[in-house]
Design a protein around this motif. Structure first.
Motif, PDB file in Angstrom:
ATOM      1  N   GLY A   1     -12.594  -1.507   4.012  1.00  0.00           N
ATOM      2  CA  GLY A   1     -11.707  -0.719   3.349  1.00  0.00           C
ATOM      3  C   GLY A   1     -12.093   0.394   2.503  1.00  0.00           C
ATOM      4  O   GLY A   1     -11.464   1.382   2.055  1.00  0.00           O
TER       5      GLY A   1
ATOM      6  N   SER B   1      -3.465   1.721   6.703  1.00  0.00           N
ATOM      7  CA  SER B   1      -2.896   0.541   6.199  1.00  0.00           C
ATOM      8  C   SER B   1      -1.360   0.406   7.291  1.00  0.00           C
ATOM      9  O   SER B   1      -1.086  -0.764   7.368  1.00  0.00           O
ATOM     10  CB  SER B   1      -2.228   0.767   4.741  1.00  0.00           C
ATOM     11  OG  SER B   1      -1.096   1.784   4.847  1.00  0.00           O
TER      12      SER B   1
ATOM     13  N   PHE C   1      -4.319  -3.785   7.572  1.00  0.00           N
ATOM     14  CA  PHE C   1      -5.260  -3.532   6.424  1.00  0.00           C
ATOM     15  C   PHE C   1      -5.303  -4.882   5.469  1.00  0.00           C
ATOM     16  O   PHE C   1      -4.780  -4.851   4.376  1.00  0.00           O
ATOM     17  CB  PHE C   1      -4.730  -2.321   5.568  1.00  0.00           C
ATOM     18  CG  PHE C   1      -5.707  -1.816   4.794  1.00  0.00           C
ATOM     19  CD1 PHE C   1      -6.936  -1.033   5.273  1.00  0.00           C
ATOM     20  CD2 PHE C   1      -5.633  -1.785   3.169  1.00  0.00           C
ATOM     21  CE1 PHE C   1      -8.091  -0.817   4.504  1.00  0.00           C
ATOM     22  CE2 PHE C   1      -6.870  -1.347   2.521  1.00  0.00           C
ATOM     23  CZ  PHE C   1      -8.010  -0.593   3.237  1.00  0.00           C
TER      24      PHE C   1
ATOM     25  N   ARG D   1     -10.000  -2.720   7.832  1.00  0.00           N
ATOM     26  CA  ARG D   1      -8.962  -1.981   8.618  1.00  0.00           C
ATOM     27  C   ARG D   1      -9.187  -2.659  10.258  1.00  0.00           C
ATOM     28  O   ARG D   1     -10.589  -2.565  10.725  1.00  0.00           O
ATOM     29  CB  ARG D   1      -8.946  -0.627   8.788  1.00  0.00           C
ATOM     30  CG  ARG D   1      -8.048   0.039   9.707  1.00  0.00           C
ATOM     31  CD  ARG D   1      -8.076   1.298  10.042  1.00  0.00           C
ATOM     32  NE  ARG D   1      -8.898   1.713  10.925  1.00  0.00           N
ATOM     33  CZ  ARG D   1      -9.190   3.091  11.603  1.00  0.00           C
ATOM     34  NH1 ARG D   1      -8.671   3.926  11.231  1.00  0.00           N
ATOM     35  NH2 ARG D   1     -10.285   3.145  12.583  1.00  0.00           N
TER      36      ARG D   1
ATOM     37  N   PHE E   1       0.688  -1.175   0.195  1.00  0.00           N
ATOM     38  CA  PHE E   1       0.048  -0.091   0.066  1.00  0.00           C
ATOM     39  C   PHE E   1       0.847   1.235   0.003  1.00  0.00           C
ATOM     40  O   PHE E   1       0.490   2.241   0.563  1.00  0.00           O
ATOM     41  CB  PHE E   1      -1.117   0.001   1.265  1.00  0.00           C
ATOM     42  CG  PHE E   1      -2.003  -1.222   1.218  1.00  0.00           C
ATOM     43  CD1 PHE E   1      -2.781  -1.422   0.200  1.00  0.00           C
ATOM     44  CD2 PHE E   1      -1.824  -2.160   2.114  1.00  0.00           C
ATOM     45  CE1 PHE E   1      -3.639  -2.492   0.131  1.00  0.00           C
ATOM     46  CE2 PHE E   1      -2.441  -3.306   2.013  1.00  0.00           C
ATOM     47  CZ  PHE E   1      -3.565  -3.521   1.176  1.00  0.00           C
TER      48      PHE E   1
END
Ligand code: PLP
Length: 400
Positions: free
Chosen positions: A365, A177, A327, A375, A150
Motif C-alpha cells: 500500500g 482501493s 485494498f 493491493r 478510503f
C-alpha cells in the motif's frame, strides 16, 4: 554535468510494473507464483473490436492521422459523454492520446508550473505524483481512512486547499482501493470545490463501467455543472473494453487546455495508433452488453476475495464498489514475525515475505501512498484467486 536531467531524476519506475516483472522472473525461474499485481483485465478484447481494427488495416487506415484523434473517434467520444454522463462536448474539446496515461501526462505538463500544488487523494494511482514531480509541481497527498472505505472527506479536502493549489486529481472507482463515490458523496466534494474557483479538477474515470451491485457511476462535471469550465474529464478504453495493449485514452474539457495538449503531443508522439483509433470507434459505438457479463464475473471474484481476506488473521478488507482491486489493511500483522524470524515492520516487508514464502505477488500500500495495506488485483482466474487467498490466510496464520 550530469547526463540524466533533473526532471527525470525526480521520477521513479512504476512500482506496480516492477513487482509484476519480479513475479514474472520468479515464474520463469520455476517458482510457483500467483501474480495479483497487474492492473489489466484477463478477458480478451471483444471480436467486433478486433474485426474493426482488421477492417481498418485493409482499408489502408495506416497513415498519420490528426494529432489528437480522428474526427470519427472524437464524434464517438462526444456521443459517449452525452449518453453515459449527460455531458455536452464538441469535438474541438476532445483530445485522444496513446492511453489514459499519456493524456494525463499531457494535461499536467501543459498546465503545471514549478511550485504548483496538485492534490492527490491517497491511496492513489502510482503515476499521479510522479508526473506532477516531473512537471516540477508539488504532489500533495490527501489522506483517506479505512473506516471511510478510503473515500475523501469534504473537510479534509477543504483543509488541503491553499492559494497554490492548481488541480485536484479525482479517481473513482479508484485504483488501488476500488472505492467509488455515490452522487451525494461526490456532491459533498464538489460543494467544497465550488468555493475555490482557482482549483481545477482532473477526473480520471478510467474504471467508470466497472461497478457492481447496481452502483450508479457519476463524474464531477455531471454532479456539479458549475464546475464544467474547470474540469478535465478523462477516460479510455483500456479497462472496460479489455484493450490495455491498444493504447487509447481520451479527455474532454475547455478548448484552451485541449489545444495546448495537442501542441505538446504534436512535438512528442503525434497521433495515437491509427488502427487502435478505429478499434476504439467500434468499442464506443458498438454493442456494450459484454461489459455486464464481464462485470458479473468480476463481482463474483470481488466477493470471494473480500470474504477470504477478512477471514485471514490480521487483515481487514472493505468491500469496494468498483474497479478490479481490493485494498486490505494489514495493520493487524505489523510487529509479528514469520516462522523464519523475519519481523513484519511495514507493508513492504509483508509483501516481500508473502512473495518469498507463499509465491503470491501483491503490491504494498505505501507504493500508493497509504499503508500498512496492500493491493490485490482480482482480474485473474477465480481458481488462481481462491488458491492465492488460501495462501495469504496460511501466511497470516503462521505469523506470531
Ligand atoms: N488511470 C488509472 C486509475 C489507471 O489505473 C490506469 C491504468 O492502470 C490508467 C489511468 C492508464 O490507463 P492506460 O492503460 O489507458 O494508459
Amino acid at each position: 554535468m550530469s547526463l540524466i536531467s533533473s526532471a527525470l531524476k525526480r521520477i521513479k519506475p512504476s512500482p506496480t510494473i516492477a513487482i509484476s516483472n519480479k513475479a514474472r522472473e520468479l515464474k520463469a525461474a520455476g517458482r510457483d507464483i500467483i501474480a495479483l499485481s497487474a492492473g489489466e483485465p484477463d478477458f480478451n478484447t471483444p471480436d467486433n473490436i478486433k474485426e474493426a481494427a482488421i477492417a481498418a488495416i485493409r482499408r489502408g487506415e495506416t497513415k498519420y492521422t490528426a494529432v489528437d484523434g480522428i474526427p470519427e473517434l472524437k464524434k464517438a467520444i462526444c456521443a459517449k459523454l452525452k449518453r453515459d454522463n449527460d455531458l455536452d462536448y464538441k469535438p474541438s474539446q476532445v483530445s485522444v492520446g496513446t492511453g489514459g496515461k499519456q493524456v494525463l501526462f499531457n494535461a499536467l505538463v501543459a498546465t503545471v508550473d514549478a511550485g504548483d500544488e496538485v492534490l492527490i487523494p491517497a491511496p492513489y494511482w502510482v503515476s499521479y505524483p510522479d508526473i506532477v514531480e516531473f512537471c516540477g509541481g508539488k504532489p500533495v497527498p490527501v489522506m483517506t481512512r479505512l473506516e471511510d472505505n478510503f473515500k475523501l472527506r469534504p473537510e479534509v479536502l477543504e483543509a488541503a486547499i491553499t492559494p497554490k493549489t492548481k488541480w485536484l486529481i479525482f479517481n473513482s472507482p479508484s485504483n488501488p482501493s476500488g472505492a467509488a463515490y455515490s452522487h451525494d458523496e461526490l456532491k459533498a466534494l464538489t460543494d467544497v470545490l465550488l468555493k475555490h474557483p482557482h482549483v481545477w479538477i482532473l477526473t480520471d474515470d478510467m474504471y467508470e463501467h466497472l461497478v457492481y451491485d447496481d452502483f450508479k457511476f457519476v463524474t464531477p462535471a455531471q454532479v456539479e455543472p458549475r464546475l464544467y469550465d474547470r474540469t478535465l474529464t478523462m477516460n479510455g478504453v483500456s479497462k472496460a473494453y479489455c484493450m490495455t495493449g491498444w493504447r487509447i485514452g481520451y479527455v474532454a474539457g475547455p478548448e484552451q487546455i485541449i489545444k495546448a495538449m495537442g501542441t505538446l503531443q504534436s512535438q512528442s508522439t503525434s497521433n495515437p495508433c491509427s488502427i487502435s483509433q478505429w478499434a476504439a470507434v467500434e468499442a464506443l459505438n458498438g454493442p456494450q452488453d459484454f461489459i455486464a457479463s464481464n462485470n458479473a464475473v468480476f463481482k463474483g471474484r470481488r466477493d470471494l476475495v473480500v470474504s477470504m481476506l477478512n477471514a485471514a488473521e490480521g487483515l481487514t478488507c472493505p468491500t469496494p464498489e468498483g474497479a478490479f482491486y481490493v485494498f486490505p489493511s494489514c495493520a493487524g500483522t505489523i510487529g509479528k514475525s514469520t516462522p523464519g524470524g523475519v519481523k513484519i515492520t511495514d507493508d513492504e516487508v509483508f509483501a516481500t515475505q508473502l512473495l518469498e514464502s507463499e509465491g503470491v505477488a501483491v503490491v504494498n500500500g505505501s507504493a500508493f501512498g497509504l499503508g500498512p495495506a496492500f493491493r490485490i488485483s482480482y482480474a485473474t482466474s477465480t481458481e488462481a484467486l481462491e488458491e492465492a487467498c488460501k495462501r495469504i490466510q496460511r501466511f497470516c496464520a503462521a505469523l506470531s
